[in-house]
Design an enzyme around this catalytic site. Structure first.
Site, mmCIF file in Angstrom:
data_model
loop_
_atom_site.group_PDB
_atom_site.id
_atom_site.type_symbol
_atom_site.label_atom_id
_atom_site.label_comp_id
_atom_site.label_asym_id
_atom_site.label_seq_id
_atom_site.Cartn_x
_atom_site.Cartn_y
_atom_site.Cartn_z
ATOM 1 N N GLY A 11 0.835 -1.203 0.000
ATOM 2 C CA GLY A 11 0.000 0.000 0.000
ATOM 3 C C GLY A 11 0.862 1.243 0.000
ATOM 4 O O GLY A 11 2.100 1.168 -0.081
ATOM 5 N N TYR A 150 -15.890 2.955 9.717
ATOM 6 C CA TYR A 150 -14.416 2.917 9.676
ATOM 7 C C TYR A 150 -13.849 3.339 11.030
ATOM 8 O O TYR A 150 -13.013 2.655 11.618
ATOM 9 C CB TYR A 150 -13.923 3.845 8.553
HETATM 10 P P1 NAD Z 1 -3.518 1.729 1.359
HETATM 11 O O1 NAD Z 1 -4.894 1.405 0.870
HETATM 12 O O2 NAD Z 1 -2.532 2.154 0.348
HETATM 13 O O3 NAD Z 1 -2.933 0.554 2.249
HETATM 14 C C1 NAD Z 1 -3.687 -0.519 2.779
HETATM 15 C C2 NAD Z 1 -3.107 -1.791 2.207
HETATM 16 O O4 NAD Z 1 -3.728 -2.926 2.816
HETATM 17 C C3 NAD Z 1 -3.337 -1.915 0.691
HETATM 18 O O5 NAD Z 1 -2.113 -2.214 0.055
HETATM 19 C C4 NAD Z 1 -4.314 -3.076 0.558
HETATM 20 O O6 NAD Z 1 -4.161 -3.791 -0.647
HETATM 21 C C5 NAD Z 1 -3.970 -3.893 1.799
HETATM 22 N N1 NAD Z 1 -5.061 -4.745 2.267
HETATM 23 C C6 NAD Z 1 -6.358 -4.398 2.473
HETATM 24 N N2 NAD Z 1 -7.064 -5.458 2.909
HETATM 25 C C7 NAD Z 1 -6.188 -6.498 2.994
HETATM 26 C C8 NAD Z 1 -6.309 -7.862 3.385
HETATM 27 N N3 NAD Z 1 -7.485 -8.361 3.768
HETATM 28 N N4 NAD Z 1 -5.206 -8.645 3.340
HETATM 29 C C9 NAD Z 1 -4.004 -8.140 2.933
HETATM 30 N N5 NAD Z 1 -3.834 -6.865 2.549
HETATM 31 C C10 NAD Z 1 -4.914 -6.049 2.581
HETATM 32 O O7 NAD Z 1 -3.720 2.907 2.442
HETATM 33 P P2 NAD Z 1 -2.646 3.644 3.367
HETATM 34 O O8 NAD Z 1 -3.007 5.064 3.297
HETATM 35 O O9 NAD Z 1 -1.264 3.207 3.054
HETATM 36 O O10 NAD Z 1 -3.077 3.105 4.813
HETATM 37 C C11 NAD Z 1 -2.281 2.237 5.597
HETATM 38 C C12 NAD Z 1 -2.847 2.184 7.011
HETATM 39 O O11 NAD Z 1 -2.818 3.489 7.597
HETATM 40 C C13 NAD Z 1 -4.304 1.733 7.095
HETATM 41 O O12 NAD Z 1 -4.457 0.877 8.215
HETATM 42 C C14 NAD Z 1 -5.077 3.017 7.311
HETATM 43 O O13 NAD Z 1 -6.283 2.801 8.024
HETATM 44 C C15 NAD Z 1 -4.089 3.846 8.093
HETATM 45 N N6 NAD Z 1 -4.322 5.291 7.913
HETATM 46 C C16 NAD Z 1 -3.886 5.948 6.807
HETATM 47 C C17 NAD Z 1 -4.111 7.316 6.697
HETATM 48 C C18 NAD Z 1 -3.643 8.139 5.522
HETATM 49 O O14 NAD Z 1 -3.843 9.351 5.519
HETATM 50 N N7 NAD Z 1 -2.998 7.569 4.519
HETATM 51 C C19 NAD Z 1 -4.793 8.007 7.710
HETATM 52 C C20 NAD Z 1 -5.242 7.290 8.797
HETATM 53 C C21 NAD Z 1 -4.975 5.936 8.908
#
Ligand code: NAD
Length: 323
Positions: A11, A150
């Protein structure tokens, strides 16, 4: 050599974290089902001896157990993410964010591995404070409004993590990410910066939801990872929750104007009512700013990258992508 398991490793944040860990000499296993992540995000790491990518799902208990063996730190980032994605896939999102987390944390506990949870500023919900600190109340909207699921699932993940720490003595750290941005973030699921940048570069209208006066803080992913790694190395961080982000804020309309100016785009800026962009009755918050006192006093973390520098990095990334 320290060993890490990164769920959601392909991700946006996960791939930057894998890159940082490999560069710092860690051995890294990344699991991802590529639902919102992309193989291209980690492809360049595949040639490194210390890196292994497993295409798989965190719902696969046996696989997660195998990958967690002999690991020092599990970074749990896999989750259903993005307002648009959560509204479109409510059931899958809840199952991934609750049962998936349970599987990963159980595997960490079995292996006596440190467990790091990626949580979110969404858990503060509709609390109207301008700066949120970690012990503030959570004020969540009605269960009929999908976006709150969420926040609710991530809050449950936090409760579960804290319970494993208290009852099972598992070493845990919880990060509440505020908006984290940078190259590789996709705009497909509602993230605002990549959406504005691609619209501006394509000369399409830059679409601002609501009146655009809602204010947010956008942190550069490299700064956020620096903060995470400092805390992982700090004994005093264990068992605690930390806000992580930046205190520099911008209204969304100002953000649209900055993107337009930096890309020298001819795009217009168009306001779209929330009901047209999301569900009827969609609720949003005016402010969302982190109080960073705890992370600063614990490890001296201060974000270094300004909003303009962050936007330039994202613009360069999308310009190169389209070549
Ligand atoms: P992202 O969507 O790029 O990353 C999430 C990753 O998890 C993706 O690569 C997806 O393919 C993978 N994934 C989802 N379900 C899965 C499963 N069942 N098995 C295996 N892989 C799975 O988003 P991100 O922005 O990189 O977020 C990463 C983490 O940070 C998340 O937990 C998100 O809730 C948290 N977060 C991000 C932000 C932000 O601003 N980017 C803010 C708050 C929280």
């Amino acid at each position: 050599m320290k060993k890490a398991l990164v769920t959601g490793g392909a991700g946006f944040i996960g791939s930057h974290l894998c890159e940082h860990l490999v560069r710092s000499g860690w051995q890294v296993c990344a699991i991802d089902n590529l639902s919102t992540g992309r193989y291209e995000n980690i492809e360049h790491l595949e040639s490194k001896k210390q890196f292994r990518f497993v295409k798989g799902d965190i719902m696969d208990e046996k696989l997660v157990d195998r990958c967690a063996k002999g690991i020092d730190v599990v970074f749990h980032l896999a989750a259903a993410v993005g307002v648009r994605y959560i509204i479109d896939h409510p059931l899958e999102s809840m199952i991934t964010n609750v049962h998936g987390t349970e599987i990963v944390i159980r595997a960490a506990a079995k292996n006596k591995t440190m467990f790091v949870l990626a949580s979110t500023s969404e858990v503060y919900g509709k609390n109207e404070k301008v700066f949120f600190s970690e012990d503030d109340d959570r004020i969540e909207g009605s269960t009929t409004i999908s976006r709150w699921s969420y926040a609710c699932t991530k809050a449950l993940d936090e409760f579960m993590t804290l319970a494993y720490h208290r009852e099972k003595k598992l070493k845990t750290i919880i990060f509440r990410f505020f908006n984290t941005c940078g190259p590789r973030q996709t705009g497909r699921y509602g993230m605002v910066i990549p959406r504005f940048v691609t619209q501006a570069l394509e000369g399409k209208p830059i679409t601002v939801y609501g009146d655009g006066r809602q204010r947010r803080c956008f942190a550069y992913v490299g700064d956020v990872i620096d903060g995470m790694m400092r805390l992982v190395a700090c004994k005093d961080a264990v068992g605690k929750i930390f806000n992580i982000g930046t205190e520099e804020d911008s209204s969304i309309i100002e953000l649209a104007k900055r993107v337009k100016a930096l890309t020298k785009s001819s795009s217009t800026i168009k306001l779209i009512p929330y009901e047209d962009a999301f569900d009827k009755g969609f609720e949003d918050m005016r402010y969302r700013r982190p109080d960073l006192t705890r992370i600063f006093t614990t490890v001296g973390y201060e974000p270094k990258t300004s909003l303009d520098e962050l936007l330039k990095k994202v613009i360069d990334y999308y310009r190169n992508e389209s070549k």
